[in-house]
Design a protein around this motif. Structure first.
Motif, PDB file in Angstrom:
ATOM      1  N   THR A   1       0.847  -1.201   0.000  1.00  0.00           N
ATOM      2  CA  THR A   1       0.000   0.000   0.000  1.00  0.00           C
ATOM      3  C   THR A   1       0.877   1.243   0.000  1.00  0.00           C
ATOM      4  OG1 THR A   1      -1.781  -1.154   1.149  1.00  0.00           O
ATOM      5  CG2 THR A   1      -1.789   1.255   1.283  1.00  0.00           C
TER       6      THR A   1
ATOM      7  N   TYR B   1       0.786   4.068  -2.778  1.00  0.00           N
ATOM      8  CA  TYR B   1       0.581   5.481  -2.467  1.00  0.00           C
ATOM      9  C   TYR B   1       1.729   6.329  -3.002  1.00  0.00           C
ATOM     10  CZ  TYR B   1      -3.316   4.477   0.768  1.00  0.00           C
ATOM     11  OH  TYR B   1      -4.509   4.108   1.331  1.00  0.00           O
TER      12      TYR B   1
ATOM     13  N   LYS C   1       1.278   6.777  -6.680  1.00  0.00           N
ATOM     14  CA  LYS C   1       0.204   7.735  -6.953  1.00  0.00           C
ATOM     15  C   LYS C   1       0.560   9.162  -6.522  1.00  0.00           C
ATOM     16  CE  LYS C   1      -2.918   5.047  -8.685  1.00  0.00           C
ATOM     17  NZ  LYS C   1      -3.331   5.223 -10.058  1.00  0.00           N
TER      18      LYS C   1
ATOM     19  N   LEU D   1       0.962  10.208  -3.392  1.00  0.00           N
ATOM     20  CA  LEU D   1       0.367  10.573  -2.110  1.00  0.00           C
ATOM     21  C   LEU D   1       1.405  10.703  -1.004  1.00  0.00           C
ATOM     22  CD1 LEU D   1      -2.748   8.278  -2.352  1.00  0.00           C
ATOM     23  CD2 LEU D   1      -2.780  10.763  -2.294  1.00  0.00           C
TER      24      LEU D   1
ATOM     25  N   LEU E   1      -0.318   9.647   6.299  1.00  0.00           N
ATOM     26  CA  LEU E   1      -1.040   8.387   6.137  1.00  0.00           C
ATOM     27  C   LEU E   1      -2.326   8.377   6.961  1.00  0.00           C
ATOM     28  CD1 LEU E   1       1.985   5.948   6.097  1.00  0.00           C
ATOM     29  CD2 LEU E   1       0.389   6.366   4.199  1.00  0.00           C
TER      30      LEU E   1
ATOM     31  N   ILE F   1      -4.761  10.342   4.966  1.00  0.00           N
ATOM     32  CA  ILE F   1      -5.209   9.526   3.829  1.00  0.00           C
ATOM     33  C   ILE F   1      -6.243   8.503   4.305  1.00  0.00           C
ATOM     34  CG2 ILE F   1      -4.482   7.775   2.145  1.00  0.00           C
ATOM     35  CD1 ILE F   1      -1.761   9.342   2.024  1.00  0.00           C
TER      36      ILE F   1
ATOM     37  N   ARG G   1     -10.067   8.229   3.072  1.00  0.00           N
ATOM     38  CA  ARG G   1     -10.616   7.003   2.492  1.00  0.00           C
ATOM     39  C   ARG G   1     -11.859   6.552   3.256  1.00  0.00           C
ATOM     40  NH1 ARG G   1      -9.966   5.367  -2.135  1.00  0.00           N
ATOM     41  NH2 ARG G   1      -9.649   3.195  -1.697  1.00  0.00           N
TER      42      ARG G   1
ATOM     43  N   LEU H   1      -8.707   8.489  -4.079  1.00  0.00           N
ATOM     44  CA  LEU H   1      -7.286   8.814  -3.918  1.00  0.00           C
ATOM     45  C   LEU H   1      -6.930  10.094  -4.671  1.00  0.00           C
ATOM     46  CD1 LEU H   1      -5.554   5.315  -4.109  1.00  0.00           C
ATOM     47  CD2 LEU H   1      -6.036   6.711  -2.082  1.00  0.00           C
TER      48      LEU H   1
END
Length: 143
Positions: A19, A23, A26, A28, A49, A52, A56, A62
């Motif tokens: 993950t 991330y 992407k 993030l 995190l 994030i 979510r 995202l």
């Protein structure tokens, strides 16, 4: 504070290392480098995190979450977007309450068969049309 390796970040954030890599792909989160084969992160990544995860949980994509950060990683949260999501959650909560109440009615319905219950028939019709409404309040007979 010292940098954290990917395993430590994954453990402390409660997410898989895959993950974290996703991330990062992407945009993030950003690793600060590598120590051997392990990615390293600034401890501030844990707060990011957490944001994030909160986004979510609230239902943000995202892509929407990515727009909530400045290029240097600081939060930049659009309050109108938050208000819109809160409104969306209010609508979903109302829908879920109607669904819950419909299920409770079906579970406690005194009709010999659910298909004989007018309230349950209306629930079925509403489900087909996509417009579940709260069932009417049942009158409690006097003792």
């Amino acid at each position: 504070m010292t940098e954290l390796d990917i395993a430590e970040v994954a453990r402390r954030a409660g997410v898989a290392a895959s993950t974290l890599r996703f991330y990062e792909e992407k945009g993030l989160i950003v690793s600060t480098g590598r120590r051997g084969l392990r990615r390293q992160y600034d401890p501030g990544v844990l707060e990011r995190l957490a944001l994030i995860a909160l986004g979510r949980t609230a239902g943000f994509s995202l892509e929407e979450i990515a727009r909530m950060f400045t290029p240097d990683g600081r939060p930049r949260i659009d309050r109108r977007m938050l208000a819109g999501k809160a409104d969306e959650l209010d609508r979903r909560i109302r829908e879920l309450r109607v669904l819950r109440d419909s299920l409770r009615h079906a579970a406690a319905c005194p009709a010999p068969s659910h298909v004989e219950c007018p309230t349950f028939r209306r629930i079925l019709d509403d489900a087909v049309s996509g417009s579940l409404r709260p069932p009417p309040k049942r009158r409690v007979p006097p003792h």
